[in-house]
Scaffold this active site. Structure first.
Site, short mmCIF file in Angstrom:
data_model
loop_
_atom_site.label_atom_id
_atom_site.label_comp_id
_atom_site.label_asym_id
_atom_site.label_seq_id
_atom_site.Cartn_x
_atom_site.Cartn_y
_atom_site.Cartn_z
CB SER A 1 -0.93 -0.07 1.22
OG SER A 1 -1.85 0.95 1.24
CG ASP B 1 8.17 4.32 -11.34
OD1 ASP B 1 8.75 3.21 -11.39
OD2 ASP B 1 6.93 4.44 -11.41
CE LYS C 1 -4.86 -2.15 0.36
NZ LYS C 1 -5.02 -0.78 -0.17
#
Length: 585
Positions: A330, A341, A355
């Protein structure tokens, strides 16, 4: 997740995995139809189902399908009444309706959930980094539930409870057969109320009873802050993203900088998630202004969609490594995904849970609550990291790793290859199965045999050792908990003499408990592991779990690899910053 499910945590554990965007009221003030009032207003669960069905019925009336909806509602009431009248045991309306609501939510996704009044209040308190209770970790072992650590500045510590105390009664009710969840529920309660806790302590002939006034117990997100190597700081952000997480991280970073830190290891292993805004604020401290942190996409026309970007004018620029494992979920994955990223740092460890669903909290007028999945989130490269849940099996979802498709549900029979995305520097990253680390390093798993030894004979020996019952091992007799202890190298070494005493104790334990399946071969195979485990538990009993972690970093393979790879993380961050400068020209 715990590699050995028998090592269940009690009072300290928090509900994880929910990312909460906003607080919304579910039940309106529409009047209850007279003909339904007597049957329905019997509890929070019934009120919830009534609100759902009533709203659905009114919508059906507008669409011309009210007749079929009336039949559905009447069918539910008839079924509920048949169960109440004829089931082999007496069943209440609230119990049945709560079960019906939970069953309905389970058909949607694994993370939508319903909480009764008590559970909802506890969840909200814990998300504010606090709850009301005695303030101790409890764990279930062979023979019962035991205190394993009282927390700092808590009623449990002030009452003198200590590692190894076996809880045998609460408020005079025998608790020897209770599991850790039941014990926890009885230890928690309203602020200022009192609870009598009876424990068996090694070295005392009779049980000890202490009466404790329940207090507010802090549950900080960060459980450890220290220099793990020269100029390399370490922050264990392991207890979820609560309302205080960002401020805690700021304090930890300032403390480490003052100690000479120039690079950081952020440990998100086992962090189940929490508030979305806290994940955004943590990421904002580590990314450059304008970089995307996360994108949230809801049902078109129903739920707000938004892209969050870093806004900090002076973010931290030191090299970063983030540690993750299958228990990182989460909000943890939002932070790790943003770091990865943007090539801000390296991700090391094992693939995270996966999740990518966002829950909104809906409080109910009854005091109960609902957490409903209202959106999906995407990392800056566009990845949806949600794992497959289309089988409907909670076991498969929790324990099996399968790739998911772009809709977050994927395949169950033959998982599709995970979708590939690109970081800012063009490195390949993957969606649909959690965050895949840049460098995969396996943790040291506890085997089934080790878990069996630990929860039975080995734990029994540790209690005797710390209780001063092992001849020639007086150094291990525990005294008051020293939470501010300054760690020294190689404290509390476990000698061969102590290990011989352990083997003798284990042999007697096996004779007394022949059905447990313990063998001499198991003890021999795991002899050195047991030596290390004895020392680790002694350190917890003497100095607390946070200090124990600091004093045993040398045996953590993922953390040690992170220390080794810090130069590579620095190079990656420098390349990413250079690319950003070139793009601005």
């Amino acid at each position: 997740m715990d590699p050995n499910p028998n090592l269940s945590k009690g009072e300290e554990s928090t509900p994880g995995g929910s990312i909460n965007v906003q607080i919304v009221k579910l039940i309106s003030n529409r009047p209850t139809p007279r003909q339904w009032r007597r049957t329905l207003i019997v509890g929070g669960g019934v009120l919830l189902l009534f609100a759902l069905l009533l709203g659905h019925r009114q919508a059906a009336g507008r669409s011309g399908t009210a007749g079929s909806e009336d039949k559905l509602f009447r069918g539910y009431l008839v079924a509920m009444e048949k169960v109440r009248q004829h089931h082999v045991e007496e069943v209440g309306y609230e119990q049945m309706t709560t079960g019906a609501v939970l069953g309905m939510l389970r058909t949607l996704d694994p993370h939508s959930n319903f909480y009764d009044r008590k559970s909802f209040e506890e969840m909200r308190l814990e998300q504010r980094s606090q709850y009301y209770g005695i303030g101790a970790t409890i764990q279930q072992r062979f023979g019962g539930v035991y205190i394993t650590e009282p927390f700092r500045n808590t009623p449990a510590l002030r009452a003198g409870l200590r590692y190894g105390d076996r809880i045998v009664a609460i408020d005079g009710k025998p608790a020897t057969d209770w599991d850790s969840d039941r014990v926890r529920d009885h230890l928690r309660g309203e602020l200022g109320t009192r609870v009598a806790v009876t424990v068996e302590r090694v070295g005392l002939a009779e049980p000890l009873t202490v009466t404790i006034e329940r207090g507010a117990v802090d549950l900080p997100s960060i459980s450890g802050t220290f220099l793990v190597a020269p100029k390399i700081g370490y922050v264990a952000l392991s207890r979820g993203f609560h309302s205080t997480t960002s401020d805690e991280l700021t304090s930890s970073i300032e403390k480490l900088k003052a100690a000479g830190m120039s690079s950081l290891i952020l440990d998100l292993r086992g962090n189940p998630g929490g508030f979305l805004d806290q994940a955004i604020r943590v990421s904002d401290k580590l990314l450059q202004e304008g970089q995307t942190i996360v994108s949230v996409r809801g049902r078109e026309g129903r739920t707000a969609t938004r892209d969050w970007k870093a806004e900090s004018g002076s973010p931290e620029t030191f090299p970063i490594i983030v540690l993750i494992d299958e228990g990182s979920a989460s909000a943890s994955e939002i932070v790790a995904g943003a770091i990865q990223d943007h090539d801000r740092g390296l991700i090391i460890g094992e693939p995270s849970f996966g999740k990518g669903l966002v829950q909104t909290i809906f409080p109910l007028r009854s005091g109960a609550g609902l957490t409903l999945t209202t959106a999906r989130y995407y990392t800056p490269s566009g990845r949806l990291i949600q794992r497959d849940y289309s089988s409907g099996s909670a076991y498969e979802y929790i324990f099996r790793r399968q790739a998911a498709g772009e809709n977050g549900k994927g395949m169950t029979e033959t998982p599709a290859a995970p979708a590939t995305y690109q970081t800012s520097l063009g490195r390949s990253v993957f969606g649909g199965g959690g965050i895949t680390p840049d460098l995969r390093v396996e943790s040291e798993e506890i085997s089934a045999e080790q878990g069996r030894l630990w929860t039975t004979g080995l734990f029994s020996f540790v209690r005797q050792l710390l209780g001063g019952q092992i001849p020639g091992a007086s150094a291990f007799r525990q005294g008051p908990l020293q939470l501010d202890h300054e760690p020294q190298a190689d404290e509390l070494p476990v000698s061969d003499a102590v290990m011989e005493a352990y083997r003798a104790h284990l042999r007697q334990f096996m004779r007394d408990n022949p059905t447990l399946g313990l063998t001499e071969e198991m003890a021999t195979t795991h002899h050195e592991w047991a030596r290390r485990k004895i020392r680790e538990e002694a350190l917890i009993a003497f100095y607390g779990a946070d200090k124990q972690r600091q004093m045993t970093t040398a045996t953590d393979p993922q953390l040690q690899r992170a220390i080794q790879e810090m130069p590579q993380a620095a190079q990656l961050a420098a390349r990413a910053e250079q690319a950003r400068k070139q793009a601005r020209r």
